[in-house]
Design a protein around this motif. Structure first.
Motif, short mmCIF file in Angstrom:
data_model
loop_
_atom_site.label_atom_id
_atom_site.label_comp_id
_atom_site.label_asym_id
_atom_site.label_seq_id
_atom_site.Cartn_x
_atom_site.Cartn_y
_atom_site.Cartn_z
N LYS A 27 3.12 10.27 47.02
CA LYS A 27 3.43 9.28 48.06
C LYS A 27 3.08 9.83 49.44
CE LYS A 27 7.09 6.70 47.87
NZ LYS A 27 6.50 5.35 48.08
N ILE A 28 3.43 11.09 49.68
CA ILE A 28 3.15 11.72 50.98
C ILE A 28 1.65 11.65 51.28
CG2 ILE A 28 3.10 13.93 52.19
CD1 ILE A 28 5.72 14.63 50.73
N LYS A 29 0.85 11.97 50.29
CA LYS A 29 -0.61 11.97 50.49
C LYS A 29 -1.14 10.57 50.72
CE LYS A 29 -1.37 16.21 47.82
NZ LYS A 29 -1.93 16.81 46.58
N LYS A 30 -0.56 9.58 50.06
CA LYS A 30 -1.00 8.19 50.24
C LYS A 30 -0.67 7.67 51.63
CE LYS A 30 -0.70 6.78 45.37
NZ LYS A 30 0.04 5.92 44.41
N LEU A 31 0.32 8.29 52.29
CA LEU A 31 0.77 7.81 53.59
C LEU A 31 0.09 8.52 54.76
CD1 LEU A 31 4.57 7.38 52.80
CD2 LEU A 31 2.82 5.59 52.99
N GLY A 32 -1.04 9.16 54.48
CA GLY A 32 -1.85 9.72 55.56
C GLY A 32 -1.49 11.13 55.99
N LEU A 33 -0.82 11.88 55.11
CA LEU A 33 -0.47 13.26 55.42
C LEU A 33 -1.13 14.21 54.43
CD1 LEU A 33 3.35 12.91 56.20
CD2 LEU A 33 1.54 13.40 57.85
N LYS A 34 -1.52 15.36 54.93
CA LYS A 34 -2.09 16.41 54.10
C LYS A 34 -1.05 17.50 53.89
CE LYS A 34 -5.62 20.04 54.19
NZ LYS A 34 -6.69 20.67 55.01
N VAL A 35 -0.77 17.85 52.64
CA VAL A 35 0.19 18.91 52.34
C VAL A 35 -0.51 20.26 52.48
CG1 VAL A 35 1.68 19.93 50.57
CG2 VAL A 35 1.52 17.44 50.78
N THR A 36 0.00 21.09 53.40
CA THR A 36 -0.62 22.40 53.65
C THR A 36 0.18 23.56 53.05
OG1 THR A 36 0.52 22.62 55.78
CG2 THR A 36 -1.66 21.57 55.79
N ASP A 37 1.44 23.30 52.71
CA ASP A 37 2.26 24.36 52.11
C ASP A 37 3.46 23.70 51.42
OD1 ASP A 37 2.99 26.91 51.37
OD2 ASP A 37 2.78 27.74 53.39
N PHE A 38 4.08 24.46 50.50
CA PHE A 38 5.14 23.85 49.68
C PHE A 38 6.00 24.92 49.04
CE2 PHE A 38 6.42 22.70 45.32
CZ PHE A 38 7.24 21.60 45.58
N CYS A 39 7.28 24.59 48.84
CA CYS A 39 8.14 25.44 48.01
C CYS A 39 9.31 24.60 47.50
CB CYS A 39 8.64 26.67 48.76
SG CYS A 39 10.10 26.40 49.78
N THR A 40 10.05 25.14 46.55
CA THR A 40 11.26 24.50 46.06
C THR A 40 12.44 25.44 46.29
OG1 THR A 40 10.97 25.39 43.81
CG2 THR A 40 10.04 23.20 44.29
N VAL A 41 13.62 24.83 46.48
CA VAL A 41 14.85 25.60 46.67
C VAL A 41 15.94 24.98 45.81
CG1 VAL A 41 16.54 26.50 48.31
CG2 VAL A 41 14.19 26.04 49.07
N ASP A 42 16.58 25.78 44.98
CA ASP A 42 17.69 25.29 44.15
C ASP A 42 18.99 25.37 44.93
OD1 ASP A 42 16.14 24.76 41.93
OD2 ASP A 42 16.33 26.80 41.16
N LYS A 43 19.78 24.30 44.86
CA LYS A 43 21.08 24.28 45.50
C LYS A 43 22.09 24.91 44.56
CE LYS A 43 24.64 21.22 47.44
NZ LYS A 43 25.75 21.83 46.71
N LYS A 44 22.83 25.90 45.07
CA LYS A 44 23.86 26.54 44.27
C LYS A 44 25.16 25.76 44.37
CE LYS A 44 24.00 30.67 45.95
NZ LYS A 44 24.39 32.10 46.05
N GLY A 45 25.98 25.85 43.36
CA GLY A 45 27.27 25.18 43.39
C GLY A 45 27.50 24.34 42.16
N LYS A 46 28.52 23.49 42.21
CA LYS A 46 28.89 22.67 41.06
C LYS A 46 27.81 21.65 40.73
CE LYS A 46 33.86 23.14 41.85
NZ LYS A 46 35.13 22.42 42.14
N SER A 47 27.24 21.03 41.78
CA SER A 47 26.19 20.04 41.55
C SER A 47 24.84 20.66 41.87
CB SER A 47 26.42 18.79 42.44
OG SER A 47 26.49 19.16 43.79
N LYS A 48 24.20 21.21 40.87
CA LYS A 48 22.93 21.90 41.08
C LYS A 48 21.77 20.91 41.06
CE LYS A 48 19.92 25.53 39.27
NZ LYS A 48 19.69 26.54 38.22
N PHE A 49 20.94 20.99 42.07
CA PHE A 49 19.70 20.22 42.08
C PHE A 49 18.68 20.96 42.92
CE2 PHE A 49 22.34 18.43 45.48
CZ PHE A 49 21.50 18.52 46.58
N THR A 50 17.44 20.53 42.81
CA THR A 50 16.34 21.21 43.49
C THR A 50 15.84 20.40 44.66
OG1 THR A 50 15.64 22.31 41.44
CG2 THR A 50 14.01 22.15 43.20
#
Length: 319
Positions: free
Chosen positions: A286-309
């Motif tokens: 979606k980001i690319k379709k909206l006229g933006l170029k992705v130049t860098d990326f990473c993921t971060v996991d949330k610690k705690g009871k409700s874990k998500f990325t």
């Protein structure tokens, strides 16, 4: 093959937990255009360690030598005269020098400097360190931990980005330049704004949710920070910024469907050529379709009871 430069102006040491490894690498790439090696990085870019949650210290390199003895002789020949100095030992990853030996070396260096030391409130702190069999001497600039006081902010949401991520988003968006103007386009309770204000960056906030804006203003006022917070749809802003941070709504406190997300990203791209996007969904296509170029990326996991990325994209507007 391009050879690595052997002499740099600055040495940076890093400290982070394993779950923040990729986030720290992303920040290093954005600030220094390269990653740290064994939590140490050499660069000619002068960055204040306190803008990052991961940079422990910066050594402004004055001298280097292949042995401690030679470094000591070099420091003597510098004929340094200064009052109120202190000498520290910067421990780098893999340095197993015993505490007693470190103190001896600190005293050795201190005796090479003319002037009265001040261990409590030094006017300047010198330091030595060893990295891959090379010894370094220079001026030490430590990370200031005053931003940890933001843990006591009066208003908070359970799923707000944590302070480490917020601080990193600001350093990534700004690339460490205090002259760059920033917008937190979905500011929520102002977590990223607090970190920007502490570090001396110019930032404004925006949120369509009046309750969030109210909480953001209360948090800023609590720490006596001055920053404008717009209670409006991001599409109604018309000022240009050097970078926009977008932590997209999670459908918890603010509703967000596909059209709302599209509006936020498109509006951000109109306000800046540089957009940092955070989402718990994989929306890269979606980001690319909206006229933006992705130049860098990473993921971060949330610690705690409700874990998500969380996914973090560094984007540039396509001309």
């Amino acid at each position: 093959m391009t050879l690595e430069k052997t002499k740099y102006d600055y040495l940076y040491s890093f400290k982070y937990d394993i779950h923040h490894t990729e986030l720290s690498k992303l920040e290093s790439r954005q600030l220094f255009e390269k990653e740290a090696n064994d939590k140490v990085l050499f660069s000619d870019n002068k960055i204040n360690p306190s803008i990052s949650p991961f940079i422990k210290a910066r050594l402004d390199i004055i001298l280097s030598a292949p042995s401690y003895e030679l470094l000591l002789e070099k420091v003597k020949t510098k004929d340094i005269h200064i009052e109120g100095f202190n000498v520290d030992y910067l421990i780098l990853e893999g340095d197993s020098t015993h505490f007693t030996d470190r103190r001896i070396k600190q005293n050795d260096i201190g005796h090479c400097i003319e002037g009265e030391p001040d261990f409590e409130n030094p006017s300047i702190t010198y330091a030595i360190c060893c990295q891959k069999n090379t010894w370094y001497f220079g001026i030490l600039v430590k990370h200031q931990i005053g931003w940890h006081e933001h843990k006591k902010k009066p208003c908070s949401f359970s799923n707000s980005i944590n302070m480490d991520i917020a601080k990193t988003l600001v350093s990534i968006a700004s690339k460490g330049l205090k002259t760059n103007t920033l917008l937190d386009g979905c500011c929520g309770v102002g977590t990223a704004m607090l970190e920007a204000c502490f570090a001396g960056f110019q930032i404004e906030g925006c949120d369509i949710n009046y309750k969030a804006v109210k909480h953001s203003r209360e948090n800023l006022a609590y720490y006596n920070y001055t920053a404008k917070v717009h209670c409006s749809d991001i599409k109604d802003l018309d000022q240009q910024y050097h970078a926009v941070i977008i932590d997209l709504p999670y459908n918890l406190y603010s509703y967000a469907d596909d059209s709302i997300i599209t509006n936020i990203i498109e509006s951000a791209a109109k306000l800046s050529e540089r957009v940092i996007i955070v989402s718990i969904l994989d929306i890269e296509s979606k980001i690319k379709k909206l006229g933006l170029k992705v130049t860098d990326f990473c993921t971060v996991d949330k610690k705690g009871k409700s874990k998500f990325t969380r996914n973090i994209w560094v984007c540039e507007r396509i001309a």
